[in-house]
Motif scaffolding. Structure first.
Motif, PDB file in Angstrom:
ATOM      1  N   GLY A 191     -27.835 -38.026  66.447  1.00 18.93           N
ATOM      2  CA  GLY A 191     -26.877 -39.046  66.009  1.00 18.93           C
ATOM      3  C   GLY A 191     -25.519 -38.464  65.655  1.00 18.93           C
ATOM      4  O   GLY A 191     -24.473 -39.063  65.970  1.00 18.93           O
ATOM      5  N   SER A 192     -25.486 -37.281  65.070  1.00 20.97           N
ATOM      6  CA  SER A 192     -24.223 -36.669  64.670  1.00 20.97           C
ATOM      7  C   SER A 192     -23.621 -35.831  65.776  1.00 20.97           C
ATOM      8  O   SER A 192     -22.501 -35.303  65.627  1.00 20.97           O
ATOM      9  N   GLY A 193     -24.362 -35.656  66.886  1.00 23.06           N
ATOM     10  CA  GLY A 193     -23.844 -34.857  67.985  1.00 23.06           C
ATOM     11  C   GLY A 193     -24.056 -33.365  67.785  1.00 23.06           C
ATOM     12  O   GLY A 193     -23.634 -32.569  68.635  1.00 23.06           O
ATOM     13  N   HIS A 194     -24.676 -32.989  66.698  1.00 24.19           N
ATOM     14  CA  HIS A 194     -24.960 -31.582  66.447  1.00 24.19           C
ATOM     15  C   HIS A 194     -26.204 -31.497  65.548  1.00 24.19           C
ATOM     16  O   HIS A 194     -26.654 -32.504  65.009  1.00 24.19           O
ATOM     17  N   ALA A 195     -26.725 -30.271  65.443  1.00 29.60           N
ATOM     18  CA  ALA A 195     -27.912 -30.023  64.615  1.00 29.60           C
ATOM     19  C   ALA A 195     -27.542 -29.075  63.490  1.00 29.60           C
ATOM     20  O   ALA A 195     -26.775 -28.130  63.689  1.00 29.60           O
ATOM     21  N   VAL A 196     -28.083 -29.369  62.322  1.00 25.60           N
ATOM     22  CA  VAL A 196     -27.833 -28.525  61.160  1.00 25.60           C
ATOM     23  C   VAL A 196     -29.138 -27.819  60.796  1.00 25.60           C
ATOM     24  O   VAL A 196     -30.135 -28.472  60.458  1.00 25.60           O
ATOM     25  N   ILE A 197     -29.123 -26.515  60.951  1.00 25.03           N
ATOM     26  CA  ILE A 197     -30.263 -25.685  60.559  1.00 25.03           C
ATOM     27  C   ILE A 197     -29.754 -24.805  59.444  1.00 25.03           C
ATOM     28  O   ILE A 197     -29.060 -23.814  59.671  1.00 25.03           O
ATOM     29  N   TRP A 198     -30.118 -25.199  58.240  1.00 27.75           N
ATOM     30  CA  TRP A 198     -29.506 -24.591  57.062  1.00 27.75           C
ATOM     31  C   TRP A 198     -29.647 -23.080  57.117  1.00 27.75           C
ATOM     32  O   TRP A 198     -30.723 -22.537  57.373  1.00 27.75           O
ATOM     33  N   PRO A 199     -28.484 -22.378  56.930  1.00 28.35           N
ATOM     34  CA  PRO A 199     -27.126 -22.888  56.626  1.00 28.35           C
ATOM     35  C   PRO A 199     -26.237 -22.915  57.855  1.00 28.35           C
ATOM     36  O   PRO A 199     -25.009 -22.806  57.744  1.00 28.35           O
ATOM     37  N   PHE A 200     -26.851 -23.013  59.059  1.00 29.80           N
ATOM     38  CA  PHE A 200     -26.082 -22.962  60.302  1.00 29.80           C
ATOM     39  C   PHE A 200     -25.954 -24.368  60.904  1.00 29.80           C
ATOM     40  O   PHE A 200     -26.840 -25.200  60.761  1.00 29.80           O
ATOM     41  N   THR A 201     -24.836 -24.556  61.632  1.00 28.79           N
ATOM     42  CA  THR A 201     -24.601 -25.799  62.364  1.00 28.79           C
ATOM     43  C   THR A 201     -24.560 -25.478  63.850  1.00 28.79           C
ATOM     44  O   THR A 201     -23.808 -24.602  64.292  1.00 28.79           O
ATOM     45  N   VAL A 202     -25.391 -26.166  64.611  1.00 26.40           N
ATOM     46  CA  VAL A 202     -25.467 -25.961  66.063  1.00 26.40           C
ATOM     47  C   VAL A 202     -24.712 -27.109  66.714  1.00 26.40           C
ATOM     48  O   VAL A 202     -25.177 -28.248  66.741  1.00 26.40           O
ATOM     49  N   ALA A 203     -23.519 -26.772  67.249  1.00 28.36           N
ATOM     50  CA  ALA A 203     -22.681 -27.800  67.870  1.00 28.36           C
ATOM     51  C   ALA A 203     -22.291 -27.429  69.278  1.00 28.36           C
ATOM     52  O   ALA A 203     -21.510 -28.148  69.906  1.00 28.36           O
ATOM     53  N   SER A 204     -22.776 -26.320  69.799  1.00 24.36           N
ATOM     54  CA  SER A 204     -22.428 -25.894  71.157  1.00 24.36           C
ATOM     55  C   SER A 204     -23.678 -25.390  71.855  1.00 24.36           C
ATOM     56  O   SER A 204     -24.687 -25.060  71.226  1.00 24.36           O
ATOM     57  N   LEU A 205     -23.550 -25.313  73.190  1.00 24.43           N
ATOM     58  CA  LEU A 205     -24.696 -24.852  73.968  1.00 24.43           C
ATOM     59  C   LEU A 205     -25.010 -23.394  73.672  1.00 24.43           C
ATOM     60  O   LEU A 205     -26.186 -23.006  73.625  1.00 24.43           O
TER      61      LEU A 205
END
Length: 458
Positions: free
Chosen positions: A188-202
């Motif tokens: 839904g947000s277009g990215h994944a948050v894996i604490w404490p990292f944010t995955v927003a790119s391939l």
């Protein structure tokens, strides 16, 4: 265990039987080490993932949840029974039921460990329950196995929470993050948050996927192996019998099997004695009688040369009968079976070249195996007295006190008997040791010689 009379130094010692260190090591009570289930999981990652032991171990750890819930329920029921004790003792049957269920739960856990971990855990002895709730509760409270099973329940509740959650995360996290590049952009947000990292790119998603793959291949099997080590260690410690109890049971089993072996050997000796007496000996007697009739006819016919041959054959037959009779008596004298130690030893004393006083008081009669051992100890000792002691008299005293039989043989000879001198001592030592016996020899120079044998006869 018998004295060897003869020249030598003064001796006073105890003989339990011939010692063989290799045989002793084989017969020593031992505890069979259960197979370590975690060691069945290969250390190499590529082999661990395809090993059935890894997945059986993971399934076992996941099943700890059920064990923890059952353990918690049993603890609650037991606590309820304790709280209900003041209320007209209603808690007594509740506590008995909880104790019985605790034993059944421990048995089920041993089956589960055997099925999933190939871990054989010996069963603990069960406390004996009766119709009286008081006695049953007392038996449960004083049984070590109850407290060990209770300790297992207390420990398995928090451990099951740790193992089940850990094994679930060990596989769920890598399996969830491995396909992350395929679905992170559809969130839904277009990215994944894996604490404490944010995955927003391939690129970051591929990095996380690679790390998840490495964790699933290398970390998860090690985590399962470590958890399984702790889990099986708890089971081996609290579900198996205590080491001292297991050793005691092993000793009892060995003692019983040894007694059965001694009894079987003695029964075989009696059978051989009967076969010799009723078979070969009777046939030789018949042959001797037939030869006697032949001698009578040859004497009438005047054929002296043939008669002498037949008479020699008859003499040989008589000698063979005497040897067979002595052999049968040496195996097991019939009078010992029919009339007991007193009559059998009185017959031995009557044949001895040295005056022997016999005093036997063994009521009730001991087992046939113990009687045979006592008889042969006395006969061998008196034989040695006649051969070596130069004694004027000897005496034999046998007493039974409870489950112990004491045999005492003495003489007024020259002494100096050496318990390590051999002369049949090793064989008699083994025979006495077979009935939990011990031989003590006291023979200073100049005498007297005293032999004491103490045996189990209960």
């Amino acid at each position: 265990m018998v004295t060897v009379e003869g020249d030598g130094v003064a001796a006073s010692g105890t003989v339990r039987g011939p010692q063989d260190p290799h045989r002793a090591a084989r017969r020593a009570p031992h505890r069979a080490a259960p197979q370590a289930a975690h060691r069945a999981i290969p250390r190499a990652p590529h082999r661990a993932l395809v090993s059935p032991a890894l997945w059986r171990g993971a399934a076992h750890l996941a099943g700890d949840t059920v064990a923890g819930l059952v353990g918690l329920a049993l603890l609650l029921v037991l606590a309820l029974g304790i709280m209900l004790l003041p209320v007209a003792l209603i808690g007594l049957p509740v506590m008995v039921a909880a104790g019985w269920a605790l034993d059944r739960f421990a048995a089920a856990e041993r089956v589960r460990y055997a099925a999933t971990c190939a871990l054989g855990i010996p069963a603990q002895p069960r406390p004996s329950l009766s119709r009286s709730p008081f006695r049953s509760v007392r038996a449960l409270a004083t049984a070590r196995c109850t407290w060990r099973q209770l300790g297992y329940c207390v420990a398995v509740v928090p451990l099951s929470l740790v193992t089940s959650v850990s094994v679930a995360l060990a596989w769920a996290v890598p399996l969830t993050l491995l396909p992350l590049p395929l679905y992170y952009a559809r969130l839904g947000s277009g990215h994944a948050v894996i604490w404490p990292f944010t995955v927003a790119s391939l690129d970051s998603a591929l990095l996380v996927s690679a790390l998840a793959l490495l964790a699933g291949v290398f970390v998860s099997p090690l985590l399962v192996r470590a958890l399984l080590t702790v889990d099986t260690a708890l089971a081996r410690t609290l579900l198996a019998p205590p080491r001292d109890l297991e050793l005691t049971q092993r000793v009892e089993e060995l003692t019983e099997s040894r007694a059965q072996l001694v009894a079987a050997v003695e029964a075989e000796r009696r059978r051989i004695e009967r076969d010799l007496h009723d078979g070969a000996q009777q046939r030789l007697v018949a042959v001797s009688m037939a030869l006697g009739r032949a001698v009578s006819r040859l004497r009438k016919s005047g054929d002296d040369s043939t008669r002498q041959i037949v008479e020699q054959a008859r003499a040989d037959a008589r000698e063979a009968i005497t040897e067979l009779r002595n052999l049968a008596r040496g195996l097991h004298p019939p009078v010992l079976t029919d009339r007991g130690l007193g009559a059998a030893l009185s017959a031995v004393a009557a044949r001895a070249p040295v005056p022997v006083t016999v005093d036997v008081r063994v009521e009730p009669r001991p087992s046939a195996a113990v009687e045979a051992v006592a008889y042969f100890v006395v006969t061998e000792a008196l034989t040695n007295v006649a051969k070596h002691a130069q004694a004027d008299r000897a005496w034999v005293e046998i007493r039974r006190s409870g489950d112990r039989l004491t045999v005492t043989i003495g003489d007024d000879g020259r002494g100096g008997a050496d318990p390590d001198g051999g002369s049949g001592l090793a064989g008699l030592a083994a025979r006495v040791a077979g009935v939990d016996g011990r031989l003590n020899v006291t023979s200073p120079p100049g005498g007297p010689t005293l032999i004491k044998v103490d045996m189990q006869c209960g």
